[in-house]
Structures are given as structure tokens and as C-alpha cells.
Design a protein around this motif. Structure first.
Motif, PDB file in Angstrom:
ATOM      1  N   HIS A 169       0.832  -1.194   0.000  1.00 25.66           N
ATOM      2  CA  HIS A 169       0.000   0.000   0.000  1.00 25.66           C
ATOM      3  C   HIS A 169       0.872   1.251   0.000  1.00 25.66           C
ATOM      4  CE1 HIS A 169      -3.764  -2.088   0.546  1.00 25.66           C
ATOM      5  NE2 HIS A 169      -3.262  -2.752   1.572  1.00 25.66           N
ATOM      6  N   GLY A 170       0.326   2.320  -0.530  1.00 23.79           N
ATOM      7  CA  GLY A 170       1.010   3.598  -0.557  1.00 23.79           C
ATOM      8  C   GLY A 170       0.122   4.639  -1.200  1.00 23.79           C
ATOM      9  N   PRO A 171       0.595   5.871  -1.305  1.00 26.90           N
ATOM     10  CA  PRO A 171      -0.233   6.968  -1.817  1.00 26.90           C
ATOM     11  C   PRO A 171      -0.807   6.735  -3.216  1.00 26.90           C
ATOM     12  CG  PRO A 171       1.790   7.812  -0.867  1.00 26.90           C
ATOM     13  CD  PRO A 171       1.915   6.316  -0.880  1.00 26.90           C
ATOM     14  N   ASP A 172      -0.162   5.904  -4.026  1.00 25.12           N
ATOM     15  CA  ASP A 172      -0.626   5.682  -5.396  1.00 25.12           C
ATOM     16  C   ASP A 172      -1.137   4.267  -5.644  1.00 25.12           C
ATOM     17  OD1 ASP A 172       0.097   8.320  -6.169  1.00 25.12           O
ATOM     18  OD2 ASP A 172       2.196   7.672  -6.314  1.00 25.12           O
ATOM     19  N   CYS A 173      -1.475   3.528  -4.584  1.00 26.30           N
ATOM     20  CA  CYS A 173      -1.869   2.126  -4.770  1.00 26.30           C
ATOM     21  C   CYS A 173      -3.325   1.959  -5.201  1.00 26.30           C
ATOM     22  CB  CYS A 173      -1.602   1.313  -3.511  1.00 26.30           C
ATOM     23  SG  CYS A 173      -2.776   1.553  -2.163  1.00 26.30           S
ATOM     24  N   GLY A 174      -4.130   3.022  -5.081  1.00 23.03           N
ATOM     25  CA  GLY A 174      -5.526   2.931  -5.512  1.00 23.03           C
ATOM     26  C   GLY A 174      -6.511   2.630  -4.400  1.00 23.03           C
ATOM     27  N   HIS A 175      -6.048   2.330  -3.195  1.00 26.80           N
ATOM     28  CA  HIS A 175      -6.951   2.072  -2.076  1.00 26.80           C
ATOM     29  C   HIS A 175      -7.133   3.344  -1.249  1.00 26.80           C
ATOM     30  CE1 HIS A 175      -5.448  -2.086  -2.935  1.00 26.80           C
ATOM     31  NE2 HIS A 175      -6.763  -2.219  -3.029  1.00 26.80           N
ATOM     32  N   THR A 176      -8.296   3.471  -0.642  1.00 25.69           N
ATOM     33  CA  THR A 176      -8.612   4.657   0.156  1.00 25.69           C
ATOM     34  C   THR A 176      -7.707   4.743   1.373  1.00 25.69           C
ATOM     35  OG1 THR A 176     -10.922   4.564  -0.530  1.00 25.69           O
ATOM     36  CG2 THR A 176     -10.444   5.843   1.449  1.00 25.69           C
ATOM     37  N   GLU A 177      -7.077   5.910   1.549  1.00 23.35           N
ATOM     38  CA  GLU A 177      -6.263   6.170   2.733  1.00 23.35           C
ATOM     39  C   GLU A 177      -7.163   6.675   3.856  1.00 23.35           C
ATOM     40  OE1 GLU A 177      -3.180   8.970   1.965  1.00 23.35           O
ATOM     41  OE2 GLU A 177      -2.091   7.618   0.637  1.00 23.35           O
ATOM     42  N   VAL A 178      -6.952   6.147   5.045  1.00 22.07           N
ATOM     43  CA  VAL A 178      -7.710   6.564   6.219  1.00 22.07           C
ATOM     44  C   VAL A 178      -6.705   6.971   7.290  1.00 22.07           C
ATOM     45  CG1 VAL A 178      -9.390   5.870   7.967  1.00 22.07           C
ATOM     46  CG2 VAL A 178      -9.535   4.909   5.656  1.00 22.07           C
ATOM     47  N   ARG A 179      -6.626   8.267   7.584  1.00 18.34           N
ATOM     48  CA  ARG A 179      -5.740   8.741   8.660  1.00 18.34           C
ATOM     49  C   ARG A 179      -6.251   8.181   9.977  1.00 18.34           C
ATOM     50  NH1 ARG A 179      -1.274  10.304   6.822  1.00 18.34           N
ATOM     51  NH2 ARG A 179      -1.450  11.461   4.903  1.00 18.34           N
ATOM     52  N   HIS A 180      -5.353   7.599  10.763  1.00 19.49           N
ATOM     53  CA  HIS A 180      -5.747   6.936  12.002  1.00 19.49           C
ATOM     54  C   HIS A 180      -4.675   7.188  13.051  1.00 19.49           C
ATOM     55  CE1 HIS A 180      -7.054   2.928  14.057  1.00 19.49           C
ATOM     56  NE2 HIS A 180      -7.546   3.981  14.648  1.00 19.49           N
ATOM     57  N   GLY A 181      -4.845   8.245  13.817  1.00 15.51           N
ATOM     58  CA  GLY A 181      -3.855   8.587  14.834  1.00 15.51           C
ATOM     59  C   GLY A 181      -2.533   8.954  14.194  1.00 15.51           C
ATOM     60  N   HIS A 215      -0.727   7.107  12.079  1.00 18.98           N
ATOM     61  CA  HIS A 215      -0.420   6.324  10.888  1.00 18.98           C
ATOM     62  C   HIS A 215      -1.567   6.415   9.885  1.00 18.98           C
ATOM     63  CE1 HIS A 215      -2.750   3.522  13.376  1.00 18.98           C
ATOM     64  NE2 HIS A 215      -3.140   2.987  12.231  1.00 18.98           N
ATOM     65  N   VAL A 216      -1.406   5.729   8.763  1.00 23.27           N
ATOM     66  CA  VAL A 216      -2.431   5.673   7.731  1.00 23.27           C
ATOM     67  C   VAL A 216      -2.857   4.227   7.549  1.00 23.27           C
ATOM     68  CG1 VAL A 216      -2.921   6.043   5.274  1.00 23.27           C
ATOM     69  CG2 VAL A 216      -1.502   7.682   6.517  1.00 23.27           C
ATOM     70  N   ASP A 217      -4.164   3.991   7.571  1.00 23.51           N
ATOM     71  CA  ASP A 217      -4.716   2.687   7.220  1.00 23.51           C
ATOM     72  C   ASP A 217      -5.121   2.742   5.755  1.00 23.51           C
ATOM     73  OD1 ASP A 217      -4.564   1.940   9.909  1.00 23.51           O
ATOM     74  OD2 ASP A 217      -6.661   2.400  10.305  1.00 23.51           O
ATOM     75  N   TYR A 218      -5.172   1.586   5.120  1.00 19.71           N
ATOM     76  CA  TYR A 218      -5.637   1.491   3.737  1.00 19.71           C
ATOM     77  C   TYR A 218      -6.822   0.542   3.688  1.00 19.71           C
ATOM     78  CZ  TYR A 218      -1.430   3.931   2.452  1.00 19.71           C
ATOM     79  OH  TYR A 218      -0.457   4.883   2.338  1.00 19.71           O
ATOM     80  N   ALA A 219      -7.930   1.023   3.113  1.00 21.35           N
ATOM     81  CA  ALA A 219      -9.135   0.201   2.969  1.00 21.35           C
ATOM     82  C   ALA A 219      -8.938  -0.711   1.771  1.00 21.35           C
ATOM     83  CB  ALA A 219     -10.357   1.091   2.771  1.00 21.35           C
ATOM     84  N   HIS A 220      -9.040  -2.013   2.015  1.00 23.09           N
ATOM     85  CA  HIS A 220      -8.758  -3.009   0.982  1.00 23.09           C
ATOM     86  C   HIS A 220      -9.665  -4.221   1.198  1.00 23.09           C
ATOM     87  CE1 HIS A 220      -5.376  -5.616  -1.049  1.00 23.09           C
ATOM     88  NE2 HIS A 220      -6.547  -5.729  -1.645  1.00 23.09           N
ATOM     89  N   LEU A 238      -9.088  -3.000   6.855  1.00 24.54           N
ATOM     90  CA  LEU A 238      -8.195  -1.850   6.985  1.00 24.54           C
ATOM     91  C   LEU A 238      -6.812  -2.368   7.320  1.00 24.54           C
ATOM     92  CD1 LEU A 238     -10.662   0.414   8.876  1.00 24.54           C
ATOM     93  CD2 LEU A 238      -9.703   0.877   6.636  1.00 24.54           C
ATOM     94  N   HIS A 239      -5.846  -2.050   6.468  1.00 24.08           N
ATOM     95  CA  HIS A 239      -4.487  -2.541   6.637  1.00 24.08           C
ATOM     96  C   HIS A 239      -3.561  -1.429   7.080  1.00 24.08           C
ATOM     97  CE1 HIS A 239      -5.469  -5.820   3.445  1.00 24.08           C
ATOM     98  NE2 HIS A 239      -5.969  -6.085   4.627  1.00 24.08           N
ATOM     99  N   ARG A 240      -2.630  -1.775   7.948  1.00 27.83           N
ATOM    100  CA  ARG A 240      -1.638  -0.846   8.471  1.00 27.83           C
ATOM    101  C   ARG A 240      -0.265  -1.514   8.395  1.00 27.83           C
ATOM    102  NH1 ARG A 240      -0.806   0.887  14.799  1.00 27.83           N
ATOM    103  NH2 ARG A 240       1.094   2.058  14.411  1.00 27.83           N
ATOM    104  N   GLU A 241       0.739  -0.767   7.908  1.00 28.64           N
ATOM    105  CA  GLU A 241       2.095  -1.298   7.877  1.00 28.64           C
ATOM    106  C   GLU A 241       2.674  -1.328   9.283  1.00 28.64           C
ATOM    107  OE1 GLU A 241       6.127  -0.866   5.255  1.00 28.64           O
ATOM    108  OE2 GLU A 241       4.859   0.890   5.497  1.00 28.64           O
ATOM    109  N   HIS A 242       3.353  -2.438   9.608  1.00 30.09           N
ATOM    110  CA  HIS A 242       3.921  -2.598  10.946  1.00 30.09           C
ATOM    111  C   HIS A 242       5.092  -3.575  10.887  1.00 30.09           C
ATOM    112  CE1 HIS A 242       3.956  -4.656  14.966  1.00 30.09           C
ATOM    113  NE2 HIS A 242       4.109  -3.391  15.311  1.00 30.09           N
ATOM    114  N   SER A 243       6.270  -3.097  11.169  1.00 32.02           N
ATOM    115  CA  SER A 243       7.471  -3.943  11.274  1.00 32.02           C
ATOM    116  C   SER A 243       7.664  -4.876  10.079  1.00 32.02           C
ATOM    117  CB  SER A 243       7.437  -4.758  12.574  1.00 32.02           C
ATOM    118  OG  SER A 243       7.467  -3.902  13.687  1.00 32.02           O
ATOM    119  N   GLY A 244       7.487  -4.342   8.878  1.00 27.96           N
ATOM    120  CA  GLY A 244       7.745  -5.121   7.672  1.00 27.96           C
ATOM    121  C   GLY A 244       6.617  -6.017   7.216  1.00 27.96           C
ATOM    122  N   HIS A 245       5.443  -5.918   7.841  1.00 28.41           N
ATOM    123  CA  HIS A 245       4.273  -6.680   7.391  1.00 28.41           C
ATOM    124  C   HIS A 245       3.044  -5.786   7.512  1.00 28.41           C
ATOM    125  CE1 HIS A 245       4.381  -7.472  11.784  1.00 28.41           C
ATOM    126  NE2 HIS A 245       3.070  -7.350  11.674  1.00 28.41           N
TER     127      HIS A 245
END
Length: 98
Positions: free
Chosen positions: A15-27, A29-34, A38-45
Motif C-alpha cells: 500500500h502507498g499513496p498511489d496504490c488505488g486504495h482509500t487512505e484513512v488517517r488513524h492517529g 499512521h495511515v490505514d488502507y481500505a482493501h 483496513l491494513h496498516r504497515e507494521h514492522s515489515g508486514h
């Protein structure tokens, strides 16, 4: 509110700014709706970013819906609405703050 650490196994998509999934600001970090998650990057996963417990959004008189002007995000079996940096979900006659 705490976040459970539920790793999303076998998630090869980055996921990233150009991946096509909705970004959701969450505290902080950014979650991605997929696909209803809702996915969040954490320690390489990627984690499933879900709140633990029930947090009611008190004093929220606005009624979300298809024409309310807030972005909607499919989240499991319901729709969340992005509003002022929060995800609101309908629950028993009130709005929960996810």
C-alpha cells in the motif's frame, strides 16, 4: 482504544499513496481500505487495523448516509464514514468511533 495486532498473512500488495486504495488517517499512521479490511504497515508486514472494545462517539448528531458528503469505506459487514479524522460506524442507534 487499543489496536489489536492481527497480522494479515500473505499480503503481497504494498500500500502507498498511489496504490488505488482509500487512505484513512488513524492517529499516528495511515490505514488502507482493501477488500473490506483496513491494513496498516507494521514492522515489515501488514496488520489488520481494528479497534479493541466499543467506543461510542458521544454528541454526534450528524446522520451519515449515501448523500451526507463524507467518504464511505466498506468495513467488513458495514460501512464506515470518514469524518474529522475518525471512522464512524452505526451501532444500536448511535455512532461508534473506530
Amino acid at each position: 482504544m487499543t489496536t489489536l495486532h492481527l497480522e494479515h498473512a500473505s499480503h503481497a500488495h504494498a500500500h502507498g499513496p498511489d496504490c488505488g486504495h482509500t487512505e484513512v488517517r488513524h492517529g499516528d499512521h495511515v490505514d488502507y481500505a482493501h477488500d473490506g479490511h483496513l491494513h496498516r504497515e507494521h514492522s515489515g508486514h501488514w496488520d489488520e487495523c481494528e479497534p479493541a472494545g466499543h467506543v461510542s462517539h458521544e454528541g454526534h448528531d450528524h446522520r451519515h448516509g449515501p448523500d451526507c458528503g463524507h467518504e464511505s469505506v466498506l468495513h467488513g459487514d458495514h460501512v464506515d464514514y470518514l469524518h474529522d479524522g475518525h471512522r464512524h460506524a452505526p451501532h444500536d442507534g448511535h455512532w461508534d468511533d473506530h
